[in-house]
Structure formats: structure tokens, C-alpha cells
Design an enzyme around this catalytic site. Sequence first.
Site, PDB file in Angstrom:
ATOM      1  N   GLY A  99       1.103  -1.202  -0.044  1.00 49.73           N
ATOM      2  CA  GLY A  99       0.054   0.166   0.054  1.00 49.73           C
ATOM      3  C   GLY A  99       0.794   1.287   0.099  1.00 49.73           C
ATOM      4  N   ALA A 100       1.919   1.111   0.859  1.00 50.67           N
ATOM      5  CA  ALA A 100       3.058   2.410   0.850  1.00 50.67           C
ATOM      6  C   ALA A 100       4.108   1.840   1.548  1.00 50.67           C
ATOM      7  CB  ALA A 100       2.191   3.450   1.625  1.00 50.67           C
ATOM      8  N   MET A 101       5.149   2.620   1.713  1.00 51.85           N
ATOM      9  CA  MET A 101       6.434   2.416   2.231  1.00 51.85           C
ATOM     10  C   MET A 101       6.972   3.414   2.938  1.00 51.85           C
ATOM     11  SD  MET A 101       8.471   0.320   3.441  1.00 51.85           S
ATOM     12  CE  MET A 101      10.135   0.828   4.269  1.00 51.85           C
ATOM     13  N   GLU A 102       7.488   3.421   4.314  1.00 49.67           N
ATOM     14  CA  GLU A 102       7.776   4.639   5.278  1.00 49.67           C
ATOM     15  C   GLU A 102       9.139   5.186   4.892  1.00 49.67           C
ATOM     16  OE1 GLU A 102       8.420   0.939   7.810  1.00 49.67           O
ATOM     17  OE2 GLU A 102       7.028   1.626   6.342  1.00 49.67           O
ATOM     18  N   ASN A 103       9.716   4.980   3.547  1.00 48.21           N
ATOM     19  CA  ASN A 103      10.862   5.450   3.372  1.00 48.21           C
ATOM     20  C   ASN A 103      11.172   6.850   4.066  1.00 48.21           C
ATOM     21  OD1 ASN A 103      11.411   3.219   1.792  1.00 48.21           O
ATOM     22  ND2 ASN A 103      10.063   4.477   0.592  1.00 48.21           N
ATOM     23  N   HIS A 115      -0.356   6.430   8.771  1.00 41.22           N
ATOM     24  CA  HIS A 115       0.570   5.349   9.221  1.00 41.22           C
ATOM     25  C   HIS A 115       2.109   5.604   8.768  1.00 41.22           C
ATOM     26  CE1 HIS A 115       1.096   0.667   9.797  1.00 41.22           C
ATOM     27  NE2 HIS A 115       2.170   0.986   8.886  1.00 41.22           N
ATOM     28  N   GLU A 116       2.006   5.877   7.432  1.00 40.88           N
ATOM     29  CA  GLU A 116       3.484   6.189   7.083  1.00 40.88           C
ATOM     30  C   GLU A 116       4.159   7.326   7.804  1.00 40.88           C
ATOM     31  OE1 GLU A 116       4.374   3.619   5.328  1.00 40.88           O
ATOM     32  OE2 GLU A 116       2.428   2.911   5.049  1.00 40.88           O
ATOM     33  N   HIS A 146       5.596   6.559  11.338  1.00 43.12           N
ATOM     34  CA  HIS A 146       6.833   5.925  11.079  1.00 43.12           C
ATOM     35  C   HIS A 146       7.898   6.729  11.193  1.00 43.12           C
ATOM     36  CE1 HIS A 146       6.109   1.481  10.832  1.00 43.12           C
ATOM     37  NE2 HIS A 146       5.307   1.880   9.937  1.00 43.12           N
ATOM     38  N   GLU A 153       5.589  -1.813  13.078  1.00 45.47           N
ATOM     39  CA  GLU A 153       4.166  -1.584  12.303  1.00 45.47           C
ATOM     40  C   GLU A 153       2.506  -1.637  13.243  1.00 45.47           C
ATOM     41  OE1 GLU A 153       4.133  -1.047   9.406  1.00 45.47           O
ATOM     42  OE2 GLU A 153       6.081  -1.713   8.755  1.00 45.47           O
TER      43      GLU A 153
END
EC number: 3.4.11.-
Length: 889
Positions: free
Chosen positions: A334-338, A370-371, A374, A393
Site C-alpha cells: 500500500g505504501a512504504m515509510e522511506n 500510518h506512514e 513511522h 507496524e
Amino acid sequence: MGKGFYISKPLGFVLFGLGAGAVLTIFALSVVYAQEKRKNEVNARDGTRIVTTAAPHRTSAPSNEAWDKYRLPDALLPEYYNVTLWPRLVPDEQGMYIFTGKSGVVFTCVKETNLILIHSNELNFTLTSEMHHAKLTGLGGTSAPAILKTWFQTQTQFMVIQLKGKLQVGKSYWLYTEFRGELSDNLGGFYRSEYTENDVKKVVATTQMQPTAARNAFPCFDEPSMKAVFHLTLLHPPGTVALSNDNQEVLQTRFEPTEKMSTYLLAFVVSEFTNIRSPPEIRIWGRREAIESCQGDYALNVTFPILKYLENYYNTTYPLSKSDQIALPDFAAGAMENWGLVTYRELSLFYDPKVSSNEDKEWVVTVITHELAHMWFGNLVTMRWWNDLWLNEGFASYVSYLAADYVEPTWNIKDLMVQQQVQRAFGVDALVSSHPLSSREDEVITPDQIDQLFDTITYSKGAAILRMLSEFLTESIFANGLHNYLHEYAYSNTVYTDLWKKLQEVTSINQIMNGWILQMGFPVVTIDTRTGSITQQHFLIHPEAVVDNYEWFVPITWMKSGSNMGQHWLLTKTASYEPMKTDTDWLLANLNVTGYYRVNYDPQNWERLLTQLNSDHSVIPVLNRGQIIDDAFNLVRAEIINITLALRTTKYLYEEKEYIPWESAIRNLEYFFLMFDRTEVYGPFLYIKKIQYTENAHYVYGSSVQFHSEFSSSQIPPNLKVTVYCNAIAAGGVEEWDFGWQMFKNSTIAAEAEKLLYGLSCTKEPWLLNRYLEYSIDPNLIRKQDVTYAIVYIAGNVIGQPLVWDFIRANWEHITKDFDDGSFFFGRLIKGITKKFSTEFELQQDIAASSFSFGMQAIERAIEQTKANIKWISENKAQVMNWLIEQSD
């Protein structure tokens, strides 16, 4: 849920049945809702959070040599990297997209050694003049030992460098490599994404490193605790833009050094994207057409308020100088918290009010929160190893609801956490094949084992447990402990007990929390109001299963006849509590479902609760009205209460106006449809045909019959689109299906395409479903990111389910070769295909699947769930049939 929160989808269905009896209304709603649930089960929020990795490895290490072990030795620590990468956005003479790179890493020796191990996977290296794959230099006047030999240990994904002498403790060294890799379309590492703009194909070079794919982009010490600073340079053609974790200095190619961070958080993108921005340095990136049509506006508007809320919540300043968020046409998760460059699939970042539903909008804001959560919890402070992934998470999942509630205060979105996280976790955690939140480090070693941790337990149970902890500590104490934790461990790594230590500066929680963290499952608490006794037992849908004798410290909040009675701790298997003894008052436990447990009562108290629901349900909190229904139906599955009692909990609903109790009832009755839609019990459900249709029902029907070349999707309210598309294609034939397919192919809005992807699965023509299955594994027709969604949607169709299973087995070799993004891909596929399995024959299909080489955890759960389904039907089919007939008389 509160009055302000949207209820469009369930309410649209509720309106179908208000003219009929309450229980039959629910069954009627479920017929239509089943279509939505098939869609939503695939989009379950685990999902959505899971990401692809390199090809998993399942074989054990063949020797005791360091290079045959999956973990890095503890002799070397990286300080910083200098990495230059050049992705080619056009294919070479062989038709392959490639990238080339140069990488240097400075590391310090902390234990004497003559061996360097550094992760590398699927990279081809340029040999040095000494015919080695790397060059080693000493720094600060230190002489580096000569290299004896270098080679690659494919299974453990290491470049192995043996030295003729030993590295000196406390000294620093420079390891330099040049390499080449494929810019493939596998959605992991450094990969390519494609889209069309004005009939011209565009190529994007982008990344997905979590959890073990940074090694696919450049050689690195690819473990979370190996934090370092990254100096990155990207070479890219004119007309494209380069993005990375930090700001650019010159020509958007060379970037400022990152903060000290883990390799899995590194990200970089080369594209022709454009952006919209707002101060201070917040940017939303995406395809030019999407940005110019304002699809990124909502994300831009909420990002700054979210960041400010999180700064206040953590009492810690945002750690970076900028925040970039980018929507990619092809993205597995869905997404990534880079850190500083968050990547999303378009559905998770873009919102178009003309096309997107309220549910789409809710999804966008909760993914963003959410992202961004992080950026502190996970990025600033990172787990030492993947066995504590749940803390990263689970925490982000929990806080996402708090931040979303802040930016959308009229939605009462915090209440949704009970159904979207707590009850969702219950469903998986009631299986013997579940697992504890935290395990020993040596139990999570291989990339495949790491990948399997990205599941419902990690995300949803993690969120539920942290919510429970926050509730019994109070939110202010919890947040203060988080601030102390972030302050002490900034830019470093921790284990979950480090957080407990900071919280225990206020109160002792270690003994309380160990049971919830180190044990799988959860309890059902049974309160007998006749005696005042309270008992706990491990809740399992297979109650006869043999498991460990688990026990928990359970915080029981409760009320008596509408009066809040505070909190009581159950610290043993069985206890007696005199205030809970009554023969006149109704008693309700687990107020607002803040505890991670189910509740059962003696028969008399169940009757008193049902009487209260039917006389004045408003006295019972809305979350508990949903809880009563959900607990009752699941207590039936565990063979604790009779199914007619569970069905009776729904009879009051004709007076219910809130979303959550209706959602709880419909969600549980969806299980009836899964089990009975191929049996004679399904007949009474078709009573829906006798129900008086409302204006919305006429609208859906009218739109469906006009589904042809003159039809315009803009005519349909966004919240009804899924229902209209599904019903139109189900009622039509090839002409309607082909028209829907063209709409899907021509769609430039992710939310619209996703609704059509689902709607196409609703056809009743087997040959069209088989054609759709063939389309699903052709990446020229359906993006790889959507393969499992399409297949699982088809499996949710009663006609498509057997076709899917045959198709998967016939095409297994092709699917495992071309669509492998780790255990998540196959786990999601297996779960979606087998959720309707309820016969001995289908159980044998599950068992046969255990010979597959991927998704073993999902197969184990499928076998257990199928056994439970068979038993449930055997014990409840006749009772359900008789009760339905009685109610319709």
C-alpha cells in the site's frame, strides 16, 4: 460510530431492507454486501502494508561457516556509504533495462577478523585489476590487508571477501565496488514502473527495499541495526527528476547526506513526474495528468496537520528538513515509510472526489498517517531485528487512527479500529497456526521467514495490544513514555523491552505485557453473574486442539445496568469477584472493546443483555453493541454458545442507526454466505427478492441495465460504483464485460480502475471468468501489483472459485516464476482462494497445496480454517435452516 462519520456504503445497503423484519433484513443486506466484502477482504489492511523482497530461500545453511549463516557477523559496523547509480530508462540491445553503479562503504572493525561479508543479490560486479570483485583500502593511515579471494554465496546473499591478514579493531576501511543490475519489473529492490501519457510509454526507476532488497540495488550491510549515513548520486536523462531521502544540491542528481538510518528505509526515484507543494517543504509527486487533475490535493492538505499532530503527540520535532510523498503506477504494497520519501501505490495517495468513494478517502488518510507515524517510530528509532517488527507496524497502525481522527474529527474514525484492527486480529489469532507477536531472533533468519512476519498479527494484533496498553496506562502516560523512548534511542536500534523500560518509569508493565507479547492467541473471559466467578481460557475456533496452557493478565472494564463499574484485573485462570454477582442487573464487560479478549456470560445474563438491546439499545455503548454481535457469532464457531443465541443478537437492529453494529452483523453473516452459497440453506436467503426496494435500489438497477457504450461512469455516485459495476456485469454477458474491460483499460484514476477490477469478477459466465484469469497473469493487461487482487476477486464468485483453483494449479510454475514477490504474494493468494473451502474434497486440495514451495504459513492456516468450516457446517446447518424458516413465517 458517531453521527458525523460517513456510512454511505453500509447505509446504502441498509436502505434495501428497512421494510422487512430485522433479521431477514440483515440477510438481505448481506446478499449485496457479500459483493463488497469480496472486494474488501482482498484490500484488507495487511495488506496492504506488505512489501516484496528478493526470491525467498528455504533451505537450511549447509555449514557452520560465517558465509553460510544468514545473519551478519558482529565484527564490522558501517559508518557511511557513497553510492552512485545510473538507471537506463530505455532497453539495451538485448531488450533489457539495466542500471549501473559504484558504491563505497566506510566501516569500522569492532572485532578482529580476516573476513568481510556484505549483502549482494542479483548484481554483476566489475573485476579489479587483481581479479577481485571489490577493492579494500585502509583509512587514517591504516594499511588494509590484501584480498585473498572473493566470491558470492547465493543462498545467503553474501559477497564473501577473504583477506590475507586481519582487520584491526578500532580502525576504519573503505570497500569499493562497481556493478550492474537489471532494472526489472519485479516490484522489489531497484525496479522499473511503466505508464502511458499521451500515448507515449514512460518509464520510472524506483525502489522498494523493505525488508531485504537494498542488497539488490547495491552491496550493503542489509540489516536494520546496521545504520549508516548515505551519500547518494543519481545519474538520469534530461527531462527527468531525481528524488531521494534528502534534498538535492545540484541538478537534482546529488543529494545531501541522509540521517543515520537503516538500509531498508533508503529510497530513490527517477521519473518525469511533477509535484504540488506547500511550506515547509512538503511535496506530493505523481504522474503529470494525476497531479494536474488535483488528485494529490487532499494528501497535500492533510500532510502538514498530520506532521504537527505527530510532533505534539511524540513531543519530538520532525527529524527531517522535508517530506516527499510519491504515488507510483506499480507498487506491491500500500505504501512504504522511506525516511523523507514515502512511496505509495496511487490508490493510497490520490483522491478524486468525483470518482473516489468515502471509503477511498478514509483509506488515503489512514495510510498517510500510518506512514508518517513511522518517521519517528520505526525510522528515528528502529527495531534491532525483524522479530520485533510488530512494534514498528503495530504502533504505526495504532497511531494512524489517532492522527486521522485529528485531521478528520467529524468521522469518529478511532472507533473503526475495533473492527478494522482488533476484530480482524481475532480472526487470525484464534487459529492454532497463529504466532506470538515477538519471537526469538534466531527463529527469524531467512528472507522468507522475515517476509512472513508482514501479516495480520504483526499489524493488527500489534495495534490492538498497544491500544489496550495505552488505555490501562492512560494516553498521557503512554505518550510521555514514548517521548522518553524516542529521546533516549534516537538514531539507534531497540528491542521491545526498551519501550517497556521507559513506560515502567511510571508503572510496572513487564509482567502484564509478556503474556500478550510472547504467547500466541488471546483469551475468552467468561463471567457467571449467578456466582460472581470469572474464568479465562485460550479462545480457539478448534477448541479441541492441543496447545500450551496459556494465561494472561486481563484488564476487565465493565458496567452494570448502564453504570460504569471501573476496572478489575483477572490475574489467574479462575477468580471470584462478588460485585459481578447479580440476578437482576445486566452486566457488560470490555467497555468499548479496549481489551484484547472476547467475553462470554451465563445464559441468564445473555438474556438480560438481549432484553436491553430490544428495549433501549442506546444504553449500551455503540462499540459494545457491535462487540456483543461479533463475540456471539464467534463463540458459536468455538462451540461455546448455541447459534440461535448469536442470531438473536441481531433482532434489535431494525432500530439501530449506527454504522458499527450493522457492520458487525453483516460481516459475521458474510461467513454464512461463504459457507452456504452452494447449499440448500441459501434458498431462504433469497427472501431479499420479496423486500421492498428503495430509491437507491432502483438507481442501482437502472444504472446496471444501461451499462453499455453510451453509459458514463460520472452518472454514478462514487459510493455506489462498486455495486453498480458488479450488478451490471453479473446481469449482462460478453458485451457488458467487454465494455467494463475497456473502461478499466482506459481509466487514469486508480480508485476507478480498482472498482472495475473488482466488478469484472462478478460475471456469471464461466468462460469470461476463465478469460479474466488468463488476463490476470499477462502484465501487459493487468499490472503485477494487481494480480492477486484480480484472482482473489474471481475466487470470491461462487462460479469462479473452482475455476481459480484449477487455474492456479495449472499455471503454478509460471506464477511462481513471474509473480513471486515473496510469501506475502502467495499467502494473500492462498487465503483468498481457500476462504470458501468447506468440504472434505476441498480439504484434500489444501493438503495437496502443502507441497507448494511458497506461502507455507498461509497453507497451514487454510488447512486449519477449512477443517473448522467443515465442522461448523456439520453442527449448524440444520439449526440455521430451521431458524430462517421460522423467522420468515
